[in-house]
Structures are given as structure tokens and as C-alpha cells.
Write an enzyme that holds these catalytic residues in place. Structure first.
Site: not given
Length: 274
Positions: A141, A154
Site C-alpha cells: 500500500s 495498517y
């Protein structure tokens, strides 16, 4: 990596990018073993694909070690071989600072995003090493290299995926297995809903968002084009490319600007009720 005629395993294939990756792999001539936690979601993907025996569906919680270990055998039964693994499944955390996260939320994010990716890679790597050409593509990501307040765990999980993938690339240089790490920016995938969390205004999902987002179909196309070119780093979206430069050139200023922007969105978010 030539996609036409190859066999791919795609996780998180029941919705969002995973569904679009599955559909586009099939359109490019591949066979696909679609993996997801939700059986109904997989059935919807299969109905959209209309690919017959070129698509198999496998309901699996990727944090279930025994289930992951059994998956390669099931894929071989359905397709006879495995040429590619696309670790796409992932979740975000609740939009709160680390100090406010409970242990269960932290474990869930790390177990799905990092441990699930690692275990699936370990399960399929022996089969991939036997193929004349193979590929591992792991979805990290933009949050794996650029810090976003309220998504620190995350980001840590996706940073771990990034370095894991780069390490695999180094270890497999002398083999026929190619490796890619995919770093999407903001993509319209409804990830907040699928993760079971709520996000501040302009974050997470496209509806009502002020943040430019890459569509799932365009994101999947960028990913697959990068895989076919055997790219190590595949950036998805202009935001991911810009952030990759900003964090290197002016990290303190870039992080400060993003924090201010996110604080502003949180202040304008409606107060949850119920």
C-alpha cells in the site's frame, strides 16, 4: 510473466480489486483460483466472470493455517498447476491512534495483512519453483511507505509486506520466479466497509470522497500490466507515485501536510450515532 495460459491464485477475490483482478486475468486468458472469506461474494464474482471451468472458487480465511496449507492441493486438483500467486486480501484498522486500539484489532490487521500473505507465499512457493516461469505479486500500500495518522498499524502491516516481498525478490533472483510488490494509493474498493470500520469524511471509499481515487478496474489493469513486465515496484495511482517522491525529498513537511488534511476531514465528519 505471460498471463495468457497461466494459472493464478487471487485472494480477496470476492469484491473490490480482488474481483477486478480475477475478471481481468480471465479476460487475458488465464485460469484463476479465486479465494475469499465470503462464499456469497465468490459466487457473485463467478457469475460476473462466466468463465466455466477456468475459474474455481475457494472459501478460506487466510489466517487459518490448516486451511492455507490445504489450498495448494485444492488448486492443483482444479487446474493442474499454479503459475502465479496474487496476495491481494487485506483490511484496514479502525481510524484511531495506536493508543486507542485494542489488542484484538491490532492482531486482526497483522494476521490478515502480513501473516496471511506470508503463509500463502510459503504454501505456494514450492509449486511455483517447479514451474518454468512463475510470479508472486503481493499487494502492499501507499500506507506501507508513507505514514497516515489513524492507520499506523495498517501501515506497519503493509510495510512488512513490502519488505517481505523485496526480500523474496532478492532470494529468488537466480530462479524462474519473478516477484512484484504492488503499492496502491486511494482506490475505490469500499475497503472500510469490508474491513468493518468507519472512516472520516473523504477517506476510504469513493462515495462522498474529496480525494481523487483510482477505479478498481484501472487499478487492476495497472497491476497486471506491471506483472507482465516483471516490475519489482508497481505504483497504482498518481497519489502513490507523488507520495513515494514526497517521503524521500521532504519527509517532515509531507507528513505534516497530510496530518493537517486528515485532521480537517475528521473535524468535518458527522458524529456517529447508535
Amino acid at each position: 510473466m505471460k498471463i495468457d495460459g497461466s494459472v493464478w491464485v487471487v485472494t480477496g477475490a470476492g469484491n473490490g480489486m480482488g474481483r477486478e483482478l480475477t475478471l481481468q486475468l480471465l479476460r487475458r486468458g488465464a485460469r484463476v483460483a479465486a479465494v475469499d472469506l465470503g462464499g456469497d461474494a465468490l459466487a457473485e464474482t463467478a457469475a460476473l466472470a462466466g468463465a466455466g471451468e477456468r475459474l474455481s472458487t475457494h472459501v478460506l480465511d487466510i489466517t487459518d493455517r490448516d486451511g492455507v496449507d490445504a489450498l495448494p492441493r485444492a488448486v492443483l486438483t482444479a487446474h493442474g498447476a499454479v503459475d502465479g500467486l496474487l496476495n491481494n486480501a487485506g483490511i484496514i484498522q479502525p481510524f484511531v491512534p495506536v493508543a486507542e486500539l485494542d489488542d484484538a484489532a491490532i492482531r486482526r490487521v497483522m494476521d490478515v495483512n502480513f501473516s496471511g500473505t506470508l503463509q500463502l507465499t510459503r504454501a505456494f512457493l514450492p509449486l511455483l519453483l517447479e514451474r518454468p516461469e512463475a510470479h508472486i505479486a503481493n499487494v502492499s500500500s501507499m500506507g506501507g511507505f508513507f505514514p497516515f495518522p489513524g492507520q499506523t498499524i495498517y501501515g506497519a502491516s503493509k510495510a512488512a509486506v513490502k519488505l517481505l516481498t523485496e526480500g523474496l525478490y532478492a532470494e529468488l533472483l537466480d530462479t524462474h520466479v519473478r516477484v512484484s510488490v504492488i503499492m496502491p494509493g486511494a482506490v475505490n474498493t469500499a475497503i472500510t466497509a469490508h474491513s468493518g470500520v468507519a472512516g472520516p469524511a473523504g477517506m476510504g471509499d469513493a462515495e462522498g470522497s474529496k480525494v481523487p481515487m483510482t477505479s478498481a478496474d484501472k487499478a487492476a489493469r495497472i497491476m497486471l500490466d506491471g506483472i507482465e513486465k516483471n516490475r519489482l515496484h508497481i505504483y497504482v495511482g498518481l497519489d502513490a507515485l507523488l507520495m513515494s517522491v514526497a517521503i524521500k525529498v521532504a519527509p517532515r513537511r509531507a507528513v505534516s501536510l497530510v496530518k493537517k488534511a486528515m485532521d480537517k476531514r475528521q473535524q468535518t465528519s458527522p458524529t456517529p450515532t447508535g
